[in-house]
Enzyme design. Structure first.
Site, short mmCIF file in Angstrom:
data_model
loop_
_atom_site.label_atom_id
_atom_site.label_comp_id
_atom_site.label_asym_id
_atom_site.label_seq_id
_atom_site.Cartn_x
_atom_site.Cartn_y
_atom_site.Cartn_z
N ARG A 98 -4.04 6.44 0.27
CA ARG A 98 -4.64 7.63 0.87
C ARG A 98 -3.71 8.46 1.74
NH1 ARG A 98 -9.92 4.82 3.17
NH2 ARG A 98 -8.59 3.03 2.69
N ASP A 147 -6.58 -4.19 -7.42
CA ASP A 147 -7.10 -4.84 -6.21
C ASP A 147 -7.27 -6.33 -6.45
OD1 ASP A 147 -8.31 -3.83 -3.47
OD2 ASP A 147 -9.48 -5.56 -4.11
N TYR A 153 -14.41 -13.29 0.18
CA TYR A 153 -15.22 -12.13 -0.24
C TYR A 153 -16.38 -12.56 -1.13
CZ TYR A 153 -11.57 -9.24 1.75
OH TYR A 153 -10.71 -8.65 2.63
N ARG A 168 -7.81 10.64 -6.66
CA ARG A 168 -8.92 9.77 -6.26
C ARG A 168 -10.23 10.55 -6.27
NH1 ARG A 168 -12.29 7.08 -5.13
NH2 ARG A 168 -12.69 5.48 -3.56
N ARG A 220 0.82 -1.23 0.00
CA ARG A 220 0.00 0.00 0.00
C ARG A 220 0.85 1.26 0.00
NH1 ARG A 220 -5.63 -0.72 1.67
NH2 ARG A 220 -6.18 -2.60 0.54
#
Ligand code: CP3
Length: 346
Positions: A29, A75, A151, A38, A25
């Site tokens: 952010r 992702d 998921y 973004r 990562r």
């Protein structure tokens, strides 16, 4: 002859003078330039499927910091999305999917759609590769079948994976069919990333630590081993890093049995144990606690020195034990990279 990027040397078993460093990562952010892009782009998946912008985001941390690798901005959940189980990311909630209901839903999944659906991702790989200096390696990745399956079966994140494990327990044949679909799609995805320019692959098994030994063997080791074997045929020179997060002592079997070149260690793995048990067989990567990077200061510095001292004399890649946290000050990342470059061990 051109020198091989330091990350590739370490993953192939060399003890480098200074360990290579990259961070999970490392794009995200915590960087103001990421937040700005973004905001302009709509949803997170829109960003993943926009080659120019995804390439820009991948390169942002490389411009700021002296890192040894870029990791493709994408992702793990693009795989269900490509197979026909659409994925959305809700602000503050994480991923949302329509949970797989039954065997018919599994049979309807279409791994053969991967290359067409994910064409923008491979275009991103090409753009990033063209923008990287030779010594900075490009990492492609995928989720491991077990983690991606959680998921798809839960319909999003989960605390206990009750539905997924329950399905594996009650209908092992049906669950194996699901893993086989994910495995087929994952192989296609990894091969396409390598063709587009990825030089290293990482397999994220974030929820490997939720399984007992028998499930670990069947749902983590076996599918990962098949993927690694198939990639050895398709791309023999591309090293593979496995990250079976939080699997404790099972790291030993994972390193011995899957055939990966390196294992990424979560922060709970004891360093001396990793050096004596894992590092003789595979390269290791890790494992600074991301919260200590967020906190910075003397505690971060002494933990970095301890990691370098324990793991620096075998094949080693410096990384975090999990991803950079969004409130992390970018200056702390700059300091961490400088510390590892100096190679100061306590
Ligand atoms: O490491 C990198 O910078 C490469 C890009 C990358 C992302 N996700 C970008 C992302 C990688 C390698 C991943 C892997 C991933 N995705 C994993 C395995 C690693 C891990 O974190 O355990 C998992 C489980 C996912 C699924 C996922 N994606 C979740 C649960 C979430 C929501 C929670 C969160 O952390 O925000 C995401 C979203 C996501 N993936 C973001 C990023 C930068 C945040 C999106 C945003 O709001 O900007």
């Amino acid at each position: 002859m051109k020198a091989e990027p330091p990350l590739l040397q370490a993953l192939k078993g060399a003890v480098t003078k200074r360990p290579p460093i990259w961070l999970m990562r490392q794009a995200g952010r915590y960087l103001p330039e990421y937040r700005a892009l973004r905001e302009k782009t709509g949803s997170f998946l829109d960003l993943c499927y926009n080659p120019e912008r995804a390439a820009e985001v991948t390169l942002q941390p490389i411009r700021r910091f002296d890192l040894d690798a870029a990791i493709l901005f994408s992702d793990i959940l693009v795989i269900p999305d490509a197979m026909g189980q659409p994925v959305r990311f809700e602000a503050g909630e994480g991923p949302v999917l329509e949970a797989l209901a039954d065997r018919a839903a599994i049979d309807a999944l279409a791994p053969e759609r991967v290359e067409a659906h994910l064409a923008p991702v491979y275009e991103t790989v090409r753009l990033v590769k063209a923008g990287l200096p030779e010594r900075v390696a490009l990492i492609g990745f995928a989720g491991a079948p077990w983690t991606v399956a959680t998921y798809m079966v839960e319909g999003g994140s989960s605390r206990d994976f009750a539905r997924t494990k329950g399905w594996a327990a009650a209908d092992s044949e049906g669950f194996a069919a699901l893993l086989a679909k994910i495995e087929a799609a994952t192989l296609r995805h990894l091969i396409a990333q390598v063709r587009a320019g990825a030089q290293v692959l990482q397999i994220f098994d974030s929820w490997a630590g939720a399984l007992d030994e028998v499930f670990f063997e069947d749902l983590v080791i076996a599918p990962t081993k098949r993927i690694v074997e198939a990639m050895r045929k398709a791309a023999p020179d591309v090293p593979i890093i496995g990250f079976p997060k939080a699997c404790g002592l099972l790291y030993e079997r994972y390193a011995a049995e899957t055939g990966v070149d390196a294992v990424s260690l979560d922060p709970s793995v004891p360093l001396d144990w990793a050096a004596s048990t894992l590092q003789g067989r595979v390269a290791v990567q890790g494992n600074l606690d991301p919260v200590l990077l967020l906190a910075g200061g003397e505690t971060m510095r002494s933990r970095v020195a301890r990691i370098l001292a324990a793991l620096g004399s075998g094949p080693f890649v410096f990384n975090l034990g999990h991803g950079v946290l969004p409130p992390t000050p970018p200056e702390h990342v700059a300091e961490l990279v400088a510390l590892v470059r100096e190679g100061k061990a306590a």
